[in-house]
Design an enzyme around this catalytic site. Sequence first.
Site, PDB file in Angstrom:
ATOM      1  N   ASP A 191     -14.906 -44.944   8.447  1.00 37.68           N
ATOM      2  CA  ASP A 191     -14.051 -43.765   8.565  1.00 37.68           C
ATOM      3  C   ASP A 191     -13.292 -43.621   7.258  1.00 37.68           C
ATOM      4  O   ASP A 191     -13.830 -43.917   6.205  1.00 37.68           O
ATOM      5  CB  ASP A 191     -13.115 -43.907   9.783  1.00 37.68           C
ATOM      6  N   HIS A 218     -15.165 -41.437   5.415  1.00 40.72           N
ATOM      7  CA  HIS A 218     -14.945 -40.004   5.612  1.00 40.72           C
ATOM      8  C   HIS A 218     -14.055 -39.425   4.531  1.00 40.72           C
ATOM      9  O   HIS A 218     -14.172 -38.256   4.186  1.00 40.72           O
ATOM     10  CB  HIS A 218     -14.336 -39.750   6.993  1.00 40.72           C
TER      11      HIS A 218
END
Length: 520
Positions: A301, A337
Amino acid sequence: MIRPIPVAISARIAAIRLPVPGALYHLPQMLSWRLTQIAGDLPPREGLADRVVTLFHDLSPASVYRLEIDGLEPFQFRTAPCAGLVDAVAFGLIEGAAPDDLDTASRNASALAAALATVPSGGTLRIEPGEWITMPLRLGGHITLHLARNAVLRAPSLRAGWPILPARGSLGRMLGSWEGMPDACFAAPVHAMEARNLVIEGRGTIDGSGAEGDWWTWPKETRDGARRPRGLHLIGCENVTLLGFTIRNAASWTIHPQGCSNIVAAGLVIEAPHDSPNTDGLNPEGCTDVRLEGIRFSVGDDCIAIKAGKRGPNGEADHLRGTRNVEVRHCRMERGHGGVVIGSEMSGGVASVTVEDCEMKGTDRGLRLKTRRGRGGSITGITMRRVRMDGVLTALSANAHYHCDSDGHDEWVQSRKPAAVDNRTPAIDGITIEDLDVYNLSHAAGVFLGLPERPIRNIVIRRLRIHSLDPDATAQPPIMADDIRPILHETILAEHADVDCDQPELRSMNSISTSLRAAS
Protein backbone atom coordinates in the site's frame (compact mmCIF):
# COMPACT_ATOMS: atom_id res chain seq x y z
CA MET A 1 34.70 20.20 2.19
CA ILE A 2 31.36 18.58 2.90
CA ARG A 3 30.86 17.51 6.49
CA PRO A 4 29.00 14.29 7.36
CA ILE A 5 25.82 14.78 9.38
CA PRO A 6 24.81 12.49 12.26
CA VAL A 7 21.26 11.19 11.90
CA ALA A 8 21.10 8.95 14.97
CA ILE A 9 23.75 7.44 17.23
CA SER A 10 23.06 4.71 19.77
CA ALA A 11 25.49 2.74 21.91
CA ARG A 12 26.42 0.35 19.10
CA ILE A 13 25.22 1.87 15.80
CA ALA A 14 25.76 5.23 14.12
CA ALA A 15 23.65 6.43 11.19
CA ILE A 16 25.57 9.11 9.32
CA ARG A 17 24.33 11.13 6.35
CA LEU A 18 26.91 11.67 3.59
CA PRO A 19 25.44 14.76 1.90
CA VAL A 20 27.03 14.42 -1.52
CA PRO A 21 25.43 16.95 -3.90
CA GLY A 22 22.83 15.35 -6.15
CA ALA A 23 22.69 12.07 -4.22
CA LEU A 24 19.25 10.69 -3.37
CA TYR A 25 19.06 7.24 -1.73
CA HIS A 26 22.20 5.87 -3.34
CA LEU A 27 25.49 7.65 -3.73
CA PRO A 28 26.54 8.34 -7.33
CA GLN A 29 29.64 6.26 -6.66
CA MET A 30 30.87 4.20 -3.73
CA LEU A 31 33.05 6.03 -1.23
CA SER A 32 35.85 4.50 0.81
CA TRP A 33 35.65 5.01 4.56
CA ARG A 34 37.91 4.42 7.53
CA LEU A 35 36.59 4.33 11.10
CA THR A 36 38.98 4.66 14.03
CA GLN A 37 38.13 4.35 17.70
CA ILE A 38 39.91 7.12 19.58
CA ALA A 39 41.75 5.76 22.60
CA GLY A 40 40.58 2.26 21.78
CA ASP A 41 42.44 -1.03 21.42
CA LEU A 42 40.74 -2.22 18.24
CA PRO A 43 42.37 -1.62 14.85
CA PRO A 44 40.70 0.82 12.40
CA ARG A 45 37.93 -0.55 10.18
CA GLU A 46 37.56 0.17 6.49
CA GLY A 47 34.83 -0.31 3.93
CA LEU A 48 32.78 1.16 1.08
CA ALA A 49 29.61 3.24 1.38
CA ASP A 50 27.00 3.08 -1.39
CA ARG A 51 24.11 4.92 0.30
CA VAL A 52 23.73 8.47 1.51
CA VAL A 53 22.59 7.34 4.95
CA THR A 54 25.28 4.86 5.95
CA LEU A 55 25.11 2.80 9.13
CA PHE A 56 28.19 1.77 11.10
CA HIS A 57 27.52 -1.29 13.27
CA ASP A 58 29.19 -3.15 16.14
CA LEU A 59 30.53 -0.04 17.85
CA SER A 60 31.58 0.17 21.48
CA PRO A 61 29.37 2.11 23.88
CA ALA A 62 30.54 5.46 25.28
CA SER A 63 33.39 5.71 22.79
CA VAL A 64 34.67 8.43 20.48
CA TYR A 65 35.17 7.55 16.82
CA ARG A 66 36.82 9.35 13.93
CA LEU A 67 35.26 8.80 10.52
CA GLU A 68 37.23 9.53 7.34
CA ILE A 69 35.48 9.30 3.97
CA ASP A 70 36.87 10.10 0.53
CA GLY A 71 36.07 13.69 -0.40
CA LEU A 72 34.37 14.55 2.89
CA GLU A 73 35.61 16.37 5.94
CA PRO A 74 36.83 14.09 8.77
CA PHE A 75 34.16 13.73 11.43
CA GLN A 76 34.12 12.65 15.08
CA PHE A 77 31.19 11.30 17.07
CA ARG A 78 30.57 9.67 20.44
CA THR A 79 28.39 6.61 20.96
CA ALA A 80 25.83 6.53 23.75
CA PRO A 81 26.56 4.73 27.02
CA CYS A 82 25.02 1.35 27.81
CA ALA A 83 24.15 0.45 31.39
CA GLY A 84 24.34 -3.29 30.75
CA LEU A 85 23.92 -5.95 28.07
CA VAL A 86 21.51 -8.87 28.59
CA ASP A 87 21.50 -11.87 26.25
CA ALA A 88 17.92 -13.10 25.74
CA VAL A 89 19.07 -16.59 24.74
CA ALA A 90 20.32 -17.13 28.29
CA PHE A 91 16.71 -17.06 29.49
CA GLY A 92 15.70 -20.18 27.57
CA LEU A 93 14.63 -19.00 24.14
CA ILE A 94 13.71 -21.89 21.84
CA GLU A 95 14.92 -21.56 18.26
CA GLY A 96 13.47 -22.65 14.96
CA ALA A 97 9.82 -23.48 15.72
CA ALA A 98 7.16 -23.47 13.00
CA PRO A 99 5.03 -20.32 12.63
CA ASP A 100 1.94 -22.11 13.98
CA ASP A 101 3.70 -23.42 17.11
CA LEU A 102 1.80 -21.41 19.72
CA ASP A 103 3.30 -23.35 22.63
CA THR A 104 6.85 -22.32 21.69
CA ALA A 105 5.63 -18.78 20.96
CA SER A 106 4.21 -18.56 24.50
CA ARG A 107 7.35 -20.02 26.07
CA ASN A 108 9.55 -17.57 24.21
CA ALA A 109 7.31 -14.66 25.19
CA SER A 110 7.76 -15.63 28.84
CA ALA A 111 11.53 -15.92 28.39
CA LEU A 112 11.72 -12.50 26.73
CA ALA A 113 9.62 -10.95 29.49
CA ALA A 114 11.96 -12.43 32.08
CA ALA A 115 14.98 -11.12 30.19
CA LEU A 116 13.49 -7.65 29.84
CA ALA A 117 12.87 -7.53 33.58
CA THR A 118 16.62 -7.84 34.20
CA VAL A 119 17.73 -5.11 31.78
CA PRO A 120 18.80 -2.03 33.75
CA SER A 121 17.57 1.41 32.81
CA GLY A 122 19.67 2.48 29.85
CA GLY A 123 20.67 -1.11 29.08
CA THR A 124 20.29 -3.41 26.08
CA LEU A 125 18.48 -6.67 25.41
CA ARG A 126 20.27 -8.57 22.64
CA ILE A 127 18.53 -11.12 20.40
CA GLU A 128 21.14 -13.54 19.05
CA PRO A 129 21.17 -14.95 15.49
CA GLY A 130 18.42 -17.47 14.89
CA GLU A 131 14.68 -17.54 14.23
CA TRP A 132 12.66 -16.93 17.36
CA ILE A 133 8.88 -17.23 17.30
CA THR A 134 7.15 -15.30 20.07
CA MET A 135 3.81 -13.93 21.09
CA PRO A 136 3.66 -10.11 20.97
CA LEU A 137 6.47 -8.42 22.86
CA ARG A 138 5.78 -5.22 24.80
CA LEU A 139 8.74 -2.94 25.39
CA GLY A 140 9.17 -0.36 28.11
CA GLY A 141 11.23 2.79 28.11
CA HIS A 142 14.93 3.52 28.71
CA ILE A 143 15.95 0.34 26.92
CA THR A 144 17.50 -0.84 23.66
CA LEU A 145 16.27 -3.91 21.80
CA HIS A 146 19.20 -5.07 19.65
CA LEU A 147 18.54 -7.55 16.84
CA ALA A 148 21.82 -9.14 15.81
CA ARG A 149 22.58 -9.93 12.18
CA ASN A 150 20.53 -13.00 11.13
CA ALA A 151 18.25 -12.72 14.15
CA VAL A 152 14.56 -13.03 13.22
CA LEU A 153 11.88 -12.18 15.76
CA ARG A 154 8.76 -13.79 14.28
CA ALA A 155 5.10 -13.52 15.24
CA PRO A 156 3.02 -16.71 15.19
CA SER A 157 0.74 -17.22 12.20
CA LEU A 158 -2.25 -18.08 14.41
CA ARG A 159 -3.99 -15.51 16.59
CA ALA A 160 -5.22 -17.74 19.40
CA GLY A 161 -4.05 -16.22 22.67
CA TRP A 162 -2.90 -12.95 21.13
CA PRO A 163 -3.36 -9.97 23.46
CA ILE A 164 -5.86 -7.35 22.31
CA LEU A 165 -5.44 -3.62 22.82
CA PRO A 166 -8.73 -1.98 23.87
CA ALA A 167 -9.94 1.03 21.94
CA ARG A 168 -9.15 3.30 24.89
CA GLY A 169 -7.03 3.15 28.01
CA SER A 170 -8.19 3.77 31.56
CA LEU A 171 -7.81 7.54 31.11
CA GLY A 172 -9.74 7.55 27.84
CA ARG A 173 -6.76 7.88 25.51
CA MET A 174 -6.91 5.99 22.22
CA LEU A 175 -4.90 2.76 22.37
CA GLY A 176 -6.23 0.37 19.77
CA SER A 177 -7.20 2.03 16.53
CA TRP A 178 -8.34 1.37 12.99
CA GLU A 179 -8.18 3.91 10.19
CA GLY A 180 -7.99 6.85 12.56
CA MET A 181 -10.72 5.84 15.02
CA PRO A 182 -10.50 4.14 18.43
CA ASP A 183 -11.06 0.43 17.93
CA ALA A 184 -9.83 -2.74 19.57
CA CYS A 185 -6.93 -4.31 17.68
CA PHE A 186 -4.57 -7.19 18.18
CA ALA A 187 -1.29 -6.11 19.76
CA ALA A 188 1.59 -5.77 17.33
CA PRO A 189 4.40 -8.37 17.40
CA VAL A 190 6.55 -5.59 18.89
CA HIS A 191 4.78 -2.70 20.62
CA ALA A 192 5.29 -0.04 23.28
CA MET A 193 2.95 2.29 25.18
CA GLU A 194 4.00 5.51 26.90
CA ALA A 195 7.65 4.49 26.59
CA ARG A 196 10.44 7.08 26.75
CA ASN A 197 13.96 6.79 25.38
CA LEU A 198 13.43 3.57 23.47
CA VAL A 199 15.82 2.22 20.81
CA ILE A 200 15.07 -0.68 18.45
CA GLU A 201 18.08 -1.47 16.30
CA GLY A 202 20.33 -3.95 14.60
CA ARG A 203 20.73 -5.89 11.37
CA GLY A 204 18.09 -8.47 12.27
CA THR A 205 14.44 -8.77 11.24
CA ILE A 206 10.96 -8.44 12.70
CA ASP A 207 8.55 -10.68 10.76
CA GLY A 208 4.81 -10.30 11.31
CA SER A 209 3.96 -13.64 9.60
CA GLY A 210 1.25 -11.93 7.57
CA ALA A 211 1.97 -14.25 4.66
CA GLU A 212 1.66 -17.39 6.83
CA GLY A 213 -1.63 -16.64 8.62
CA ASP A 214 -5.07 -15.59 7.39
CA TRP A 215 -4.54 -11.91 8.23
CA TRP A 216 -4.59 -10.70 4.65
CA THR A 217 -7.91 -12.43 3.88
CA TRP A 218 -9.98 -10.07 6.08
CA PRO A 219 -8.44 -6.61 5.58
CA LYS A 220 -11.46 -4.51 6.62
CA GLU A 221 -13.09 -6.91 9.07
CA THR A 222 -13.06 -7.61 12.78
CA ARG A 223 -12.36 -11.13 13.97
CA ASP A 224 -12.32 -12.44 17.53
CA GLY A 225 -13.30 -8.94 18.63
CA ALA A 226 -10.33 -7.06 17.16
CA ARG A 227 -8.78 -5.55 14.04
CA ARG A 228 -5.53 -6.77 12.51
CA PRO A 229 -2.27 -5.91 14.31
CA ARG A 230 0.47 -3.63 13.03
CA GLY A 231 4.02 -4.86 12.62
CA LEU A 232 5.48 -2.36 15.12
CA HIS A 233 3.07 -0.17 17.08
CA LEU A 234 4.28 2.77 19.20
CA ILE A 235 1.57 4.46 21.26
CA GLY A 236 2.18 7.70 23.14
CA CYS A 237 5.94 7.22 23.08
CA GLU A 238 8.66 9.89 23.20
CA ASN A 239 12.27 9.87 22.01
CA VAL A 240 12.24 6.66 19.98
CA THR A 241 15.06 5.63 17.63
CA LEU A 242 14.65 2.91 15.00
CA LEU A 243 17.95 1.90 13.40
CA GLY A 244 18.96 -0.51 10.68
CA PHE A 245 16.63 -3.47 11.05
CA THR A 246 14.32 -5.08 8.48
CA ILE A 247 10.61 -5.38 9.19
CA ARG A 248 8.40 -7.43 6.88
CA ASN A 249 5.10 -9.21 6.39
CA ALA A 250 3.06 -7.15 8.85
CA ALA A 251 -0.58 -8.16 9.21
CA SER A 252 -1.58 -4.54 8.39
CA TRP A 253 0.34 -1.26 8.64
CA THR A 254 4.00 -2.09 9.13
CA ILE A 255 5.24 0.68 11.50
CA HIS A 256 2.64 2.85 13.22
CA PRO A 257 3.79 5.60 15.60
CA GLN A 258 0.53 6.85 17.16
CA GLY A 259 0.47 9.98 19.32
CA CYS A 260 4.27 10.01 19.61
CA SER A 261 6.93 12.73 19.61
CA ASN A 262 10.59 12.82 18.62
CA ILE A 263 10.78 9.75 16.41
CA VAL A 264 13.87 9.01 14.31
CA ALA A 265 13.98 6.10 11.86
CA ALA A 266 17.10 5.54 9.76
CA GLY A 267 18.44 2.84 7.48
CA LEU A 268 15.43 0.53 7.80
CA VAL A 269 14.15 -1.93 5.20
CA ILE A 270 10.34 -2.18 5.18
CA GLU A 271 8.86 -4.97 3.04
CA ALA A 272 5.55 -6.58 2.17
CA PRO A 273 4.29 -8.35 -0.96
CA HIS A 274 2.89 -5.92 -3.51
CA ASP A 275 -0.57 -7.51 -3.32
CA SER A 276 -0.86 -7.62 0.48
CA PRO A 277 -3.77 -5.42 1.68
CA ASN A 278 -3.18 -2.22 3.66
CA THR A 279 0.42 -3.09 4.46
CA ASP A 280 1.52 0.55 4.51
CA GLY A 281 5.19 1.08 5.27
CA LEU A 282 5.40 3.75 7.97
CA ASN A 283 2.40 5.75 9.18
CA PRO A 284 3.01 8.50 11.74
CA GLU A 285 -0.40 9.47 13.13
CA GLY A 286 -0.96 12.34 15.56
CA CYS A 287 2.81 12.70 15.93
CA THR A 288 5.21 15.63 16.23
CA ASP A 289 8.86 15.84 15.20
CA VAL A 290 9.38 12.77 13.04
CA ARG A 291 12.52 12.19 10.94
CA LEU A 292 12.72 9.40 8.38
CA GLU A 293 16.04 8.97 6.57
CA GLY A 294 17.63 6.36 4.35
CA ILE A 295 14.68 3.93 4.45
CA ARG A 296 13.86 1.54 1.61
CA PHE A 297 10.20 0.67 1.14
CA SER A 298 8.59 -2.04 -0.97
CA VAL A 299 5.06 -2.64 0.30
CA GLY A 300 1.48 -3.43 -0.66
CA ASP A 301 0.00 0.00 0.00
CA ASP A 302 1.33 3.50 0.69
CA CYS A 303 5.04 3.66 1.54
CA ILE A 304 4.74 6.59 3.95
CA ALA A 305 1.25 7.68 5.01
CA ILE A 306 1.08 10.70 7.30
CA LYS A 307 -2.15 10.80 9.26
CA ALA A 308 -3.94 12.72 12.03
CA GLY A 309 -6.98 10.62 12.90
CA LYS A 310 -10.49 10.57 11.52
CA ARG A 311 -13.50 12.50 12.79
CA GLY A 312 -16.27 10.09 13.76
CA PRO A 313 -19.57 9.83 11.87
CA ASN A 314 -21.29 11.84 14.60
CA GLY A 315 -18.51 14.40 14.86
CA GLU A 316 -16.45 12.56 17.51
CA ALA A 317 -13.13 14.36 17.83
CA ASP A 318 -11.70 13.81 21.33
CA HIS A 319 -9.19 11.26 20.00
CA LEU A 320 -7.74 13.57 17.34
CA ARG A 321 -4.20 14.89 17.47
CA GLY A 322 -2.39 16.92 14.86
CA THR A 323 0.75 15.76 13.08
CA ARG A 324 3.52 18.35 12.82
CA ASN A 325 7.09 18.56 11.59
CA VAL A 326 7.72 15.45 9.55
CA GLU A 327 10.98 15.25 7.57
CA VAL A 328 11.63 12.58 4.93
CA ARG A 329 15.08 12.46 3.34
CA HIS A 330 17.12 10.11 1.16
CA CYS A 331 14.49 7.36 1.12
CA ARG A 332 13.65 4.96 -1.71
CA MET A 333 10.03 3.99 -2.33
CA GLU A 334 9.47 0.98 -4.57
CA ARG A 335 6.00 -0.06 -5.71
CA GLY A 336 3.27 0.87 -3.26
CA HIS A 337 0.15 2.93 -3.88
CA GLY A 338 1.92 6.16 -3.03
CA GLY A 339 5.41 7.35 -2.20
CA VAL A 340 4.54 9.97 0.42
CA VAL A 341 0.84 10.22 1.21
CA ILE A 342 -1.04 12.59 3.51
CA GLY A 343 -4.47 11.44 4.64
CA SER A 344 -7.04 10.36 4.19
CA GLU A 345 -7.30 10.34 7.99
CA MET A 346 -6.27 13.97 8.58
CA SER A 347 -9.03 15.41 10.78
CA GLY A 348 -6.56 16.53 13.45
CA GLY A 349 -4.56 18.48 10.86
CA VAL A 350 -1.20 17.86 9.21
CA ALA A 351 1.34 20.69 9.00
CA SER A 352 4.98 21.13 8.01
CA VAL A 353 5.97 18.07 6.01
CA THR A 354 9.25 18.15 4.07
CA VAL A 355 10.30 15.52 1.52
CA GLU A 356 13.78 15.95 0.06
CA ASP A 357 16.27 13.97 -2.00
CA CYS A 358 14.21 10.81 -2.44
CA GLU A 359 13.70 8.18 -5.15
CA MET A 360 10.30 6.73 -6.10
CA LYS A 361 10.17 3.74 -8.42
CA GLY A 362 6.93 2.19 -9.68
CA THR A 363 4.57 3.71 -7.11
CA ASP A 364 1.04 4.51 -8.27
CA ARG A 365 1.50 8.12 -7.17
CA GLY A 366 4.44 10.12 -5.90
CA LEU A 367 3.15 12.81 -3.56
CA ARG A 368 -0.49 12.12 -2.75
CA LEU A 369 -2.93 14.16 -0.62
CA LYS A 370 -6.38 12.72 -0.03
CA THR A 371 -9.40 13.85 1.98
CA ARG A 372 -13.14 14.41 1.63
CA ARG A 373 -16.11 16.27 3.03
CA GLY A 374 -16.84 15.17 6.59
CA ARG A 375 -13.19 14.87 7.63
CA GLY A 376 -12.48 18.51 8.55
CA GLY A 377 -8.95 19.45 9.53
CA SER A 378 -6.29 20.99 7.32
CA ILE A 379 -3.18 20.04 5.36
CA THR A 380 -0.67 22.91 5.26
CA GLY A 381 2.98 23.53 4.57
CA ILE A 382 3.85 20.55 2.35
CA THR A 383 7.23 20.79 0.56
CA MET A 384 8.90 18.38 -1.85
CA ARG A 385 12.35 19.09 -3.30
CA ARG A 386 14.87 17.19 -5.42
CA VAL A 387 12.92 13.98 -5.99
CA ARG A 388 13.23 11.51 -8.87
CA MET A 389 10.19 9.51 -9.91
CA ASP A 390 10.44 6.64 -12.40
CA GLY A 391 7.45 4.62 -13.58
CA VAL A 392 5.08 6.53 -11.29
CA LEU A 393 1.56 6.62 -12.72
CA THR A 394 0.68 10.12 -11.48
CA ALA A 395 3.50 12.18 -9.98
CA LEU A 396 1.49 14.65 -7.88
CA SER A 397 -2.11 14.46 -6.71
CA ALA A 398 -4.40 16.18 -4.23
CA ASN A 399 -7.95 14.86 -4.04
CA ALA A 400 -10.66 16.39 -1.85
CA HIS A 401 -13.34 13.98 -3.15
CA TYR A 402 -11.62 10.76 -2.05
CA HIS A 403 -14.34 8.08 -2.02
CA CYS A 404 -13.42 6.35 1.25
CA ASP A 405 -15.82 5.01 3.91
CA SER A 406 -19.25 3.49 3.37
CA ASP A 407 -20.72 6.84 2.27
CA GLY A 408 -17.81 7.84 0.07
CA HIS A 409 -19.82 7.61 -3.13
CA ASP A 410 -22.79 9.56 -1.78
CA GLU A 411 -23.79 12.67 -3.68
CA TRP A 412 -22.98 15.02 -0.76
CA VAL A 413 -19.38 13.76 -0.79
CA GLN A 414 -18.87 13.66 -4.56
CA SER A 415 -20.91 16.65 -5.76
CA ARG A 416 -18.95 19.35 -7.55
CA LYS A 417 -21.53 21.93 -6.45
CA PRO A 418 -20.54 24.20 -3.51
CA ALA A 419 -21.66 22.95 -0.10
CA ALA A 420 -21.92 24.79 3.19
CA VAL A 421 -18.60 25.26 4.99
CA ASP A 422 -18.40 24.01 8.57
CA ASN A 423 -15.92 22.25 10.87
CA ARG A 424 -16.20 19.10 8.75
CA THR A 425 -14.96 20.85 5.61
CA PRO A 426 -11.30 19.95 4.99
CA ALA A 427 -8.73 22.51 3.84
CA ILE A 428 -5.56 22.11 1.78
CA ASP A 429 -3.36 25.20 1.64
CA GLY A 430 0.32 25.33 0.75
CA ILE A 431 2.04 22.75 -1.47
CA THR A 432 5.51 23.57 -2.82
CA ILE A 433 7.20 21.34 -5.40
CA GLU A 434 10.73 22.11 -6.59
CA ASP A 435 13.19 20.20 -8.80
CA LEU A 436 11.09 17.15 -9.60
CA ASP A 437 12.39 14.78 -12.30
CA VAL A 438 9.82 12.42 -13.81
CA TYR A 439 10.60 9.42 -16.04
CA ASN A 440 8.21 7.00 -17.74
CA LEU A 441 5.12 8.94 -16.73
CA SER A 442 1.80 7.13 -17.31
CA HIS A 443 -1.18 9.33 -16.48
CA ALA A 444 -0.38 12.90 -15.41
CA ALA A 445 2.34 15.04 -13.90
CA GLY A 446 -0.17 16.58 -11.48
CA VAL A 447 -3.88 16.26 -10.71
CA PHE A 448 -5.46 18.63 -8.17
CA LEU A 449 -9.18 18.31 -7.41
CA GLY A 450 -10.42 20.63 -4.66
CA LEU A 451 -13.81 21.40 -3.19
CA PRO A 452 -15.79 24.19 -4.86
CA GLU A 453 -16.63 25.63 -1.44
CA ARG A 454 -12.98 25.45 -0.30
CA PRO A 455 -10.53 25.19 -3.21
CA ILE A 456 -6.96 24.01 -2.76
CA ARG A 457 -4.77 27.10 -2.29
CA ASN A 458 -1.15 28.02 -2.90
CA ILE A 459 0.18 25.19 -5.02
CA VAL A 460 3.61 26.27 -6.29
CA ILE A 461 5.51 24.13 -8.81
CA ARG A 462 9.03 25.05 -9.90
CA ARG A 463 11.39 23.18 -12.23
CA LEU A 464 9.28 20.12 -12.91
CA ARG A 465 10.96 18.09 -15.66
CA ILE A 466 9.16 15.33 -17.56
CA HIS A 467 11.96 13.34 -19.17
CA SER A 468 9.96 10.50 -20.72
CA LEU A 469 6.51 8.90 -21.02
CA ASP A 470 5.67 5.24 -20.54
CA PRO A 471 4.83 4.00 -24.06
CA ASP A 472 2.94 0.98 -22.68
CA ALA A 473 0.66 2.94 -20.33
CA THR A 474 -3.11 2.93 -20.81
CA ALA A 475 -5.54 5.71 -19.91
CA GLN A 476 -6.91 5.40 -16.36
CA PRO A 477 -8.59 7.72 -13.83
CA PRO A 478 -5.59 9.23 -11.97
CA ILE A 479 -7.33 9.77 -8.60
CA MET A 480 -9.91 7.89 -6.54
CA ALA A 481 -13.00 10.06 -6.91
CA ASP A 482 -16.24 9.49 -8.80
CA ASP A 483 -16.71 10.59 -12.41
CA ILE A 484 -13.05 11.11 -13.21
CA ARG A 485 -12.13 10.61 -16.84
CA PRO A 486 -9.33 8.29 -17.95
CA ILE A 487 -6.10 10.20 -18.50
CA LEU A 488 -2.94 9.33 -20.42
CA HIS A 489 0.31 11.30 -20.72
CA GLU A 490 -1.07 14.65 -19.53
CA THR A 491 0.67 17.39 -17.63
CA ILE A 492 -0.96 19.40 -14.79
CA LEU A 493 -4.72 19.40 -14.42
CA ALA A 494 -6.63 21.31 -11.75
CA GLU A 495 -10.22 21.94 -10.74
CA HIS A 496 -11.04 24.14 -7.77
CA ALA A 497 -7.31 24.45 -7.15
CA ASP A 498 -4.89 27.37 -7.43
CA VAL A 499 -1.71 26.25 -9.23
CA ASP A 500 1.27 28.57 -9.83
CA CYS A 501 3.67 26.82 -12.23
CA ASP A 502 6.81 28.45 -13.60
CA GLN A 503 6.19 26.62 -16.91
CA PRO A 504 2.76 27.67 -18.22
CA GLU A 505 2.96 25.09 -20.99
CA LEU A 506 2.63 22.34 -18.38
CA ARG A 507 -0.77 23.60 -17.22
CA SER A 508 -3.51 21.77 -19.15
CA MET A 509 -6.84 23.41 -19.89
CA ASN A 510 -8.57 20.02 -19.94
CA SER A 511 -11.05 18.99 -17.26
CA ILE A 512 -10.39 16.26 -14.72
CA SER A 513 -14.04 15.30 -14.32
CA THR A 514 -16.33 13.80 -16.91
CA SER A 515 -18.66 16.25 -18.57
CA LEU A 516 -21.63 14.70 -16.75
CA ARG A 517 -20.26 15.37 -13.26
CA ALA A 518 -18.72 18.73 -14.15
CA ALA A 519 -22.12 19.98 -15.34
CA SER A 520 -24.08 18.67 -12.35
